[in-house]
Design a protein around this motif. Structure first.
Motif, short mmCIF file in Angstrom:
data_model
loop_
_atom_site.label_atom_id
_atom_site.label_comp_id
_atom_site.label_asym_id
_atom_site.label_seq_id
_atom_site.Cartn_x
_atom_site.Cartn_y
_atom_site.Cartn_z
N HIS A 38 -13.26 -1.20 -1.89
CA HIS A 38 -12.45 -0.08 -1.40
C HIS A 38 -11.93 -0.40 0.00
N ILE A 39 -10.59 -0.44 0.14
CA ILE A 39 -9.95 -0.72 1.43
C ILE A 39 -9.25 0.55 1.88
N ASP A 40 -9.56 1.02 3.09
CA ASP A 40 -8.90 2.23 3.61
C ASP A 40 -9.03 2.26 5.12
N ILE A 41 -8.00 2.80 5.78
CA ILE A 41 -8.02 2.93 7.23
C ILE A 41 -8.96 4.03 7.68
N ASP A 42 -9.23 4.99 6.79
CA ASP A 42 -10.08 6.14 7.12
C ASP A 42 -11.46 5.93 6.54
N PRO A 43 -12.47 5.71 7.38
CA PRO A 43 -13.82 5.47 6.84
C PRO A 43 -14.37 6.66 6.05
N ALA A 44 -13.85 7.87 6.32
CA ALA A 44 -14.33 9.05 5.61
C ALA A 44 -13.92 9.03 4.14
N GLU A 45 -12.89 8.26 3.79
CA GLU A 45 -12.43 8.23 2.41
C GLU A 45 -13.21 7.24 1.56
N ILE A 46 -13.81 6.24 2.19
CA ILE A 46 -14.50 5.19 1.44
C ILE A 46 -15.80 5.73 0.85
N GLY A 47 -15.88 5.66 -0.46
CA GLY A 47 -17.06 6.15 -1.14
C GLY A 47 -17.10 7.66 -1.33
N LYS A 48 -16.03 8.35 -0.95
CA LYS A 48 -16.02 9.81 -1.08
C LYS A 48 -16.11 10.23 -2.55
N ASN A 49 -15.35 9.57 -3.41
CA ASN A 49 -15.29 9.97 -4.82
C ASN A 49 -15.83 8.92 -5.79
N MET A 50 -16.05 7.71 -5.31
CA MET A 50 -16.52 6.64 -6.19
C MET A 50 -17.46 5.72 -5.43
N ARG A 51 -18.57 5.37 -6.09
CA ARG A 51 -19.52 4.43 -5.48
C ARG A 51 -18.81 3.11 -5.19
N VAL A 52 -19.10 2.53 -4.02
CA VAL A 52 -18.40 1.33 -3.55
C VAL A 52 -19.39 0.20 -3.33
N ASP A 53 -19.04 -1.01 -3.78
CA ASP A 53 -19.86 -2.19 -3.55
C ASP A 53 -19.44 -2.94 -2.28
N VAL A 54 -18.13 -3.02 -2.04
CA VAL A 54 -17.64 -3.74 -0.85
C VAL A 54 -16.66 -2.83 -0.13
N PRO A 55 -17.12 -2.11 0.92
CA PRO A 55 -16.21 -1.27 1.70
C PRO A 55 -15.52 -2.08 2.79
N ILE A 56 -14.23 -1.85 2.98
CA ILE A 56 -13.49 -2.50 4.07
C ILE A 56 -12.68 -1.44 4.78
N VAL A 57 -13.03 -1.18 6.03
CA VAL A 57 -12.29 -0.22 6.85
C VAL A 57 -11.27 -0.99 7.68
N GLY A 58 -10.00 -0.66 7.49
CA GLY A 58 -8.96 -1.34 8.27
C GLY A 58 -7.57 -1.02 7.77
N ASP A 59 -6.60 -1.44 8.54
CA ASP A 59 -5.21 -1.26 8.16
C ASP A 59 -4.91 -2.11 6.93
N ILE A 60 -4.32 -1.51 5.92
CA ILE A 60 -4.13 -2.19 4.64
C ILE A 60 -3.24 -3.42 4.76
N LYS A 61 -2.27 -3.39 5.68
CA LYS A 61 -1.40 -4.56 5.88
C LYS A 61 -2.23 -5.75 6.36
N GLN A 62 -3.06 -5.51 7.35
CA GLN A 62 -3.87 -6.60 7.92
C GLN A 62 -4.92 -7.07 6.93
N VAL A 63 -5.58 -6.13 6.27
CA VAL A 63 -6.66 -6.50 5.34
C VAL A 63 -6.10 -7.27 4.15
N LEU A 64 -4.99 -6.82 3.60
CA LEU A 64 -4.41 -7.52 2.45
C LEU A 64 -3.94 -8.92 2.83
N SER A 65 -3.40 -9.08 4.03
CA SER A 65 -2.97 -10.41 4.47
C SER A 65 -4.17 -11.35 4.56
N ALA A 66 -5.27 -10.85 5.15
CA ALA A 66 -6.47 -11.67 5.26
C ALA A 66 -7.08 -11.96 3.90
#
Length: 546
Positions: free
Chosen positions: A305-333
């Motif tokens: 789960h990739i999201d800029i808002d940490p409050a959204e990660i895992g809110k509705n679905m269990r997550v194995d690998v959380p990534i908090v960050g800007d989606i442009k930067q995270v997807l590039s990396a």
């Protein structure tokens, strides 16, 4: 010397604001008097809620915060639905409201309302300004907060006497420095590495593209990631428009895109998610409309789960690998580390699911079939056009059958606000006047905002509007069929006006189509018109949402 109102206008000018949407009143009159001397264009709306919707449409197309203005009391409270709509869909907004004088606060004087308190749960931040000297700092912070991290609305409430206070000098800050507000944008490198590893191990991965990808302007990064990895993609309603929708153009050199997921999504997209062993949630919170039982999916698949808002990660679905960050930067990396063509057999299978899907709804001679109509409309619109759709059946028909190539899809996805499409489309048109913009409204939603036809006419904006007239509150009636043994209570739109005559009374050309052949002819007339144009389509009230 400047008074507070003049400082407010100077702040907007310093932020590069070119247009604002609003409705004046006594408590905001000092600001309007200062705006009289400004090059900022003001668009007078017919009701304040639509000022927020216009600012929302403007922001989503312009890529910067939209500005809406209202007076105190009912003017401010009328903004509430528009502010909440923007908050749910992460749209950057600056809402400026007038307020009664400082000494009158809390005394229930004429047109007093605690608007900062009322909006607390659906603004990123709010200010009640008590000194004109604070205005430059407040405005700088407000624009910074609205546009950074997870975008959203910020409210600035300014009492009338603060607008009239004199300040000796004006200096606008170069940057905002807000303790405690430091959004993480890069994404933790170890989490990105873990995500690349689980992608390499997966046999049936699926990308779920959400509205966060659109908000971040990360379309190219998303496409580059999907092209390199070959992972099939689906979208939530708010993520529509990132992937081009024509299945005939999909293959080895382009991403396999299966369409929208969820209750009203495509069966092939839902099937792929149901069979996946890895879900890559990108800027999506997967609410109940997207995945009804998210943890059931998570039981059979790993989740990144990739999201800029940490409050959204895992809110509705269990997550194995959380990534908090800007989606442009995270997807590039992540693209740099992810394996190439990691699942060719699965991608081929997913494409087969998509190609086997049969489009529903065929042209009719007795009504305009809305699904085939929207398919034709999409291919006759320009590639980078904007389509705004009102919640209800029109929203579902548009989301499923309007094919986006390089364009934008605007709707109220989180709050489901009827009456959103027309004002949002006008905001989008004023943001980019050279871009083709079409609003699709049901007859119920259209009547919630048709007063803004006057605004369309006054703005001389060649906006195109389609009204799907089935004389019903179609989605609620459909729900009554399913859950309440077809007891149709308050869903028949008796008393609808002659929409063509009504639009013509506003000075806007309009026509009515009784079947698909007429609609096909009128599409060309509508899209080529140099003026605003309303096309009313007579739709069978029994046409299903999907």
């Amino acid at each position: 010397m400047n008074n507070g109102a003049q400082i407010m206008v100077k702040c907007l000018e310093a932020e590069g604001v070119e247009i604002a949407f609003g409705y004046p009143g006594a408590a905001i009159c000092p600001f309007y008097d200062a705006l009289y001397r400004s090059p900022i264009r003001h668009v007078l709306v017919r009701t304040e809620q639509n000022a927020a919707h216009m600012a929302s449409g403007y922001a989503r197309v312009a890529g910067k915060p939209g500005v809406c203005i209202a007076t105190s009391g009912p003017g401010a409270t009328n903004l509430i639905t528009g502010i909440a709509t923007a908050y749910m869909d992460s749209v950057p907004l600056i809402a400026i409201t007038g307020q009664v004088n400082l000494e009158q606060l809390g005394r229930d004087v004429f047109q007093e309302a605690d608007i900062t308190g009322a909006c607390h749960s659906f603004t990123k931040h709010s200010y009640l300004v008590k000194s004109a000297a604070d205005l430059p700092r407040v405005f700088k912070e407000a624009f910074h907060i609205a546009a950074t991290g997870r975008p959203g609305p910020v409210l600035i409430d300014v009492p009338q006497d603060v607008q009239e206070q004199l300040v000796e000098s004006f200096s606008y800050p170069e940057k905002a420095d807000i303790p405690g507000y430091k959004p993480n944008t890069a994404g933790h490198p170890m989490q990105v590495k873990r995500a690349a590893q689980v992608i390499g191990e997966a046999k049936r991965p699926v990308i779920v593209c959400g509205g966060g990808v659109v908000s971040a302007g990360a379309r190219e990064e998303m496409l580059a990631f999907a092209k390199k990895t070959g992972i099939p993609a689906v979208a939530t309603m708010m993520g529509l428009g990132v992937f081009p929708g024509n299945p005939q153009h999909m293959g080895k050199k382009t991403p396999v895109y299966l369409g929208m997921i969820g209750r009203y999504g495509r069966s092939c997209a839902n099937r792929a998610v149901g069979e996946a062993d890895l879900i890559l949630l990108c800027g999506a919170r997967v609410g109940d409309r997207a995945i009804a039982v998210p943890n059931q999916i998570a039981e059979q698949a790993k989740v990144v789960h990739i999201d800029i808002d940490p409050a959204e990660i895992g809110k509705n679905m269990r997550v194995d690998v959380p990534i908090v960050g800007d989606i442009k930067q995270v997807l590039s990396a992540l693209t740099a580390q992810a394996p190439a063509a990691c699942c060719p057999a699965w991608a081929e299978q997913a494409l087969a699911y998509r190609l086997a899907a049969v489009e529903r709804g065929q042209d009719r001679e007795d009504y305009v079939e809305p699904r085939s109509f929207l398919r034709e409309l999409s291919w006759r619109m320009e590639e980078d056009s904007v389509l705004a759709a009102d919640p209800g059946q029109g929203q579902i028909w548009a989301a499923r059958h309007h094919t986006l190539r390089r364009g934008r899809f605007l709707t109220s996805g989180g709050l489901g606000t009827m009456g959103y499409a027309l004002p949002a489309a006008l905001g989008a048109k004023l943001a980019q006047p050279g871009r083709q913009v079409v609003a699709v409204c049901g007859d119920g939603a259209f009547q919630m905002s048709l007063c803004e036809l006057a605004t369309v006419h006054a703005a001389n904006a060649p906006l195109k509007i389609v009204v799907l007239d089935n004389r019903r509150l179609g989605m609620v009636r459909e729900y009554q069929n399913q859950r309440y043994d077809s007891r149709h209570m308050a869903t028949h739109m008796y008393g609808n006006p002659d929409f063509v005559a009504l639009c013509q009374a506003y000075g806007i050309p309009a026509a009515r189509a009784e079947n698909n052949a007429q609609a096909s002819r009128l599409i060309g007339e509508m899209l080529s018109a140099p003026t605003p144009y309303v096309l009313v389509c007579r739709v069978d009230p029994d046409t299903p949402s999907i």
